[in-house]
Design a protein around this motif. Sequence first.
Motif, PDB file in Angstrom:
ATOM      1  N   LYS A  42       0.830  -1.205   0.000  1.00  0.00           N
ATOM      2  CA  LYS A  42       0.000   0.000   0.000  1.00  0.00           C
ATOM      3  C   LYS A  42       0.864   1.256   0.000  1.00  0.00           C
ATOM      4  O   LYS A  42       0.595   2.217  -0.740  1.00  0.00           O
ATOM      5  N   VAL A  43       1.914   1.251   0.802  1.00  0.00           N
ATOM      6  CA  VAL A  43       2.814   2.403   0.871  1.00  0.00           C
ATOM      7  C   VAL A  43       3.508   2.622  -0.472  1.00  0.00           C
ATOM      8  O   VAL A  43       3.625   3.755  -0.952  1.00  0.00           O
ATOM      9  N   VAL A  44       3.965   1.543  -1.091  1.00  0.00           N
ATOM     10  CA  VAL A  44       4.600   1.659  -2.410  1.00  0.00           C
ATOM     11  C   VAL A  44       3.606   2.220  -3.421  1.00  0.00           C
ATOM     12  O   VAL A  44       3.945   3.091  -4.241  1.00  0.00           O
ATOM     13  N   GLY A  45       2.361   1.744  -3.366  1.00  0.00           N
ATOM     14  CA  GLY A  45       1.334   2.246  -4.279  1.00  0.00           C
ATOM     15  C   GLY A  45       1.079   3.737  -4.101  1.00  0.00           C
ATOM     16  O   GLY A  45       0.879   4.470  -5.083  1.00  0.00           O
ATOM     17  N   GLU A  46       1.092   4.199  -2.864  1.00  0.00           N
ATOM     18  CA  GLU A  46       0.880   5.626  -2.605  1.00  0.00           C
ATOM     19  C   GLU A  46       2.035   6.457  -3.151  1.00  0.00           C
ATOM     20  O   GLU A  46       1.823   7.554  -3.680  1.00  0.00           O
ATOM     21  N   PHE A  47       3.244   5.944  -3.021  1.00  0.00           N
ATOM     22  CA  PHE A  47       4.394   6.665  -3.581  1.00  0.00           C
ATOM     23  C   PHE A  47       4.279   6.746  -5.101  1.00  0.00           C
ATOM     24  O   PHE A  47       4.503   7.803  -5.701  1.00  0.00           O
ATOM     25  N   ASN A  48       3.912   5.629  -5.721  1.00  0.00           N
ATOM     26  CA  ASN A  48       3.751   5.627  -7.179  1.00  0.00           C
ATOM     27  C   ASN A  48       2.670   6.603  -7.623  1.00  0.00           C
ATOM     28  O   ASN A  48       2.792   7.270  -8.661  1.00  0.00           O
ATOM     29  N   ALA A  49       1.588   6.686  -6.836  1.00  0.00           N
ATOM     30  CA  ALA A  49       0.448   7.530  -7.210  1.00  0.00           C
ATOM     31  C   ALA A  49       0.736   9.016  -7.046  1.00  0.00           C
ATOM     32  O   ALA A  49      -0.047   9.853  -7.524  1.00  0.00           O
ATOM     33  N   SER A  50       1.842   9.355  -6.390  1.00  0.00           N
ATOM     34  CA  SER A  50       2.158  10.772  -6.190  1.00  0.00           C
ATOM     35  C   SER A  50       2.436  11.480  -7.508  1.00  0.00           C
ATOM     36  O   SER A  50       2.316  12.705  -7.602  1.00  0.00           O
ATOM     37  N   GLY A  51       2.833  10.703  -8.529  1.00  0.00           N
ATOM     38  CA  GLY A  51       3.028  11.272  -9.856  1.00  0.00           C
ATOM     39  C   GLY A  51       4.315  12.039 -10.052  1.00  0.00           C
ATOM     40  O   GLY A  51       4.512  12.669 -11.099  1.00  0.00           O
ATOM     41  N   ARG A  52       5.212  11.982  -9.095  1.00  0.00           N
ATOM     42  CA  ARG A  52       6.456  12.740  -9.227  1.00  0.00           C
ATOM     43  C   ARG A  52       7.405  12.118 -10.243  1.00  0.00           C
ATOM     44  O   ARG A  52       8.244  12.806 -10.814  1.00  0.00           O
ATOM     45  N   PHE A  53       7.276  10.806 -10.438  1.00  0.00           N
ATOM     46  CA  PHE A  53       8.182  10.105 -11.346  1.00  0.00           C
ATOM     47  C   PHE A  53       7.360   9.250 -12.303  1.00  0.00           C
ATOM     48  O   PHE A  53       6.358   8.647 -11.904  1.00  0.00           O
ATOM     49  N   ILE A  57       7.556   1.879  -8.957  1.00  0.00           N
ATOM     50  CA  ILE A  57       8.196   0.813  -8.183  1.00  0.00           C
ATOM     51  C   ILE A  57       7.270  -0.395  -8.156  1.00  0.00           C
ATOM     52  O   ILE A  57       6.076  -0.274  -7.887  1.00  0.00           O
ATOM     53  N   GLN A  58       7.822  -1.544  -8.435  1.00  0.00           N
ATOM     54  CA  GLN A  58       7.070  -2.800  -8.397  1.00  0.00           C
ATOM     55  C   GLN A  58       7.625  -3.656  -7.267  1.00  0.00           C
ATOM     56  O   GLN A  58       8.722  -4.201  -7.361  1.00  0.00           O
ATOM     57  N   ALA A  59       6.870  -3.755  -6.176  1.00  0.00           N
ATOM     58  CA  ALA A  59       7.319  -4.518  -5.006  1.00  0.00           C
ATOM     59  C   ALA A  59       6.918  -5.976  -5.148  1.00  0.00           C
ATOM     60  O   ALA A  59       5.777  -6.282  -5.493  1.00  0.00           O
ATOM     61  N   GLU A  60       7.850  -6.864  -4.881  1.00  0.00           N
ATOM     62  CA  GLU A  60       7.608  -8.300  -5.019  1.00  0.00           C
ATOM     63  C   GLU A  60       7.971  -8.996  -3.715  1.00  0.00           C
ATOM     64  O   GLU A  60       9.036  -8.768  -3.150  1.00  0.00           O
ATOM     65  N   THR A  61       7.082  -9.849  -3.244  1.00  0.00           N
ATOM     66  CA  THR A  61       7.307 -10.574  -2.003  1.00  0.00           C
ATOM     67  C   THR A  61       7.296 -12.071  -2.270  1.00  0.00           C
ATOM     68  O   THR A  61       7.085 -12.514  -3.395  1.00  0.00           O
ATOM     69  N   GLY A  62       7.529 -12.839  -1.210  1.00  0.00           N
ATOM     70  CA  GLY A  62       7.525 -14.289  -1.347  1.00  0.00           C
ATOM     71  C   GLY A  62       8.763 -14.822  -2.019  1.00  0.00           C
ATOM     72  O   GLY A  62       8.817 -15.971  -2.439  1.00  0.00           O
ATOM     73  N   LEU A  63       9.800 -13.996  -2.127  1.00  0.00           N
ATOM     74  CA  LEU A  63      11.032 -14.424  -2.778  1.00  0.00           C
ATOM     75  C   LEU A  63      12.047 -14.845  -1.730  1.00  0.00           C
ATOM     76  O   LEU A  63      12.089 -14.297  -0.632  1.00  0.00           O
ATOM     77  N   GLU A  64      12.871 -15.823  -2.064  1.00  0.00           N
ATOM     78  CA  GLU A  64      13.946 -16.247  -1.171  1.00  0.00           C
ATOM     79  C   GLU A  64      15.097 -15.273  -1.353  1.00  0.00           C
ATOM     80  O   GLU A  64      15.907 -15.386  -2.264  1.00  0.00           O
ATOM     81  N   LEU A  65      15.147 -14.273  -0.471  1.00  0.00           N
ATOM     82  CA  LEU A  65      16.120 -13.203  -0.642  1.00  0.00           C
ATOM     83  C   LEU A  65      17.554 -13.715  -0.635  1.00  0.00           C
ATOM     84  O   LEU A  65      18.424 -13.146  -1.273  1.00  0.00           O
ATOM     85  N   GLU A  66      17.808 -14.800   0.086  1.00  0.00           N
ATOM     86  CA  GLU A  66      19.182 -15.262   0.159  1.00  0.00           C
ATOM     87  C   GLU A  66      19.703 -15.737  -1.190  1.00  0.00           C
ATOM     88  O   GLU A  66      20.906 -15.814  -1.400  1.00  0.00           O
ATOM     89  N   SER A  67      18.811 -16.036  -2.128  1.00  0.00           N
ATOM     90  CA  SER A  67      19.265 -16.485  -3.443  1.00  0.00           C
ATOM     91  C   SER A  67      20.024 -15.393  -4.178  1.00  0.00           C
ATOM     92  O   SER A  67      20.844 -15.680  -5.045  1.00  0.00           O
ATOM     93  N   ILE A  68      19.778 -14.137  -3.837  1.00  0.00           N
ATOM     94  CA  ILE A  68      20.473 -13.062  -4.540  1.00  0.00           C
ATOM     95  C   ILE A  68      21.869 -12.837  -3.998  1.00  0.00           C
ATOM     96  O   ILE A  68      22.607 -12.008  -4.512  1.00  0.00           O
ATOM     97  N   LEU A  69      22.228 -13.565  -2.950  1.00  0.00           N
ATOM     98  CA  LEU A  69      23.536 -13.343  -2.363  1.00  0.00           C
ATOM     99  C   LEU A  69      24.642 -14.025  -3.146  1.00  0.00           C
ATOM    100  O   LEU A  69      25.807 -13.894  -2.825  1.00  0.00           O
TER     101      LEU A  69
END
Length: 386
Positions: A42-53, A57-69
């Motif tokens: 929701k916070v990311v969506g509000e930032f996107n909706a501000s229209g400044r840029f 931003i596309q936020a993605e969850t459920g990912l195994e973050l350690e794989s990027i290490l």
Amino acid sequence: MKSLVRFGLLSFAFIGSLCPVDAAPIILWHNQSGQQARFFQKVVGEFNASGRFKEKIQAETGLELESILIPQIDSSVRPDMLFIPSDMIGLYRELYLSEIPSSWKRAQTGIPDDVYQLLTFEGKIYGIPVLGGNHLVLFYNKSHVSVPAKTWQELRDQGQALRSKGIKLIGWPFLEPYYFLPFLQSLAPWTPEQLNTNAMESALSAYHQLTVSGLISAECGQDCNTSRFYRGEFAYAISGDWAVADAKLKLGNRLGIADLPKFGERPLLSGRGLQCLVFSNPKTFSKHRALFLEFGRFLQSEAIQSRWASEALRKPLHKAVATNADDGRATLIPSSKATFYAWLAMKQGLSALRGKTPDFKAIARQIQDVFEQIARTGLQQNAGKR
């Protein structure tokens, strides 16, 4: 006829070039789930909706973050931003993190200066601190427990009556190092580089004894302190402050929260840290620097920090809204590279506690050996051995 076709194609290409094309999204990976993930989206969506840029931003969850290490990860799938705990920041080189401008602390006066120490290496800041906490607490179901246990002996004393009603005593992800750490820290301060110690042997023995005595199964996993606890299968659960919003949603006024019970006369000392925004793709950081930093300011703003506390029940850092409530009995987890190596090594060692008669001295030695191997050879060669 061919000239008409050629003219038509050229006209189509010209008209197409005048039509707006959506900019490629900025990819943000995060480790939030449940209510935390919904609030963050929701916070990311509000930032996107501000229209400044124009970029979004596309936020993605459920990912195994350690794989990027893994340093050799394909750059075409590298995320642009990460929202991660501070104990991963020590891997700033492996994560290709971009440096935060030196003027950032002076400009962001709402965030205490001292929190940046955890994110600073060789005089450079590699993360934007957003939240505090990340510590463990004791959840209990008031339908099953009227007075929460303050010691493990009190837990044992309550166990028989609960089991007679078909209710299990307590659950948590037993083989996860972050949940083992309080038992280790109850015996001696924890140093990530020094794992083959008498305190480690004693903590492993005491931890294993919990399964031998029937307080918890070594096979208890992530569902033991979430879905199974919410369904009423367990009277107690050890969980983190990140799960309070989910637990309250599921249990309402039946949820109780207390400090971790003492182990004998010794308090259990959870770890604690920060949740941070970092920039993990140098090319896109250079190209979209203004957007990235503005998003960081947005997350640190008093308005968003206040909502993080009221809507997501997390611990904000902004001076105007931060509370004096402590993190329970919790100690700050170092953000060094060694900390992450220690998590990997302890995870391997803890798996040996499934056995009936584990050799605790040998397990402590194994944990140290695995740590030193990772330190020598790096994450790439050890990524598949967890």
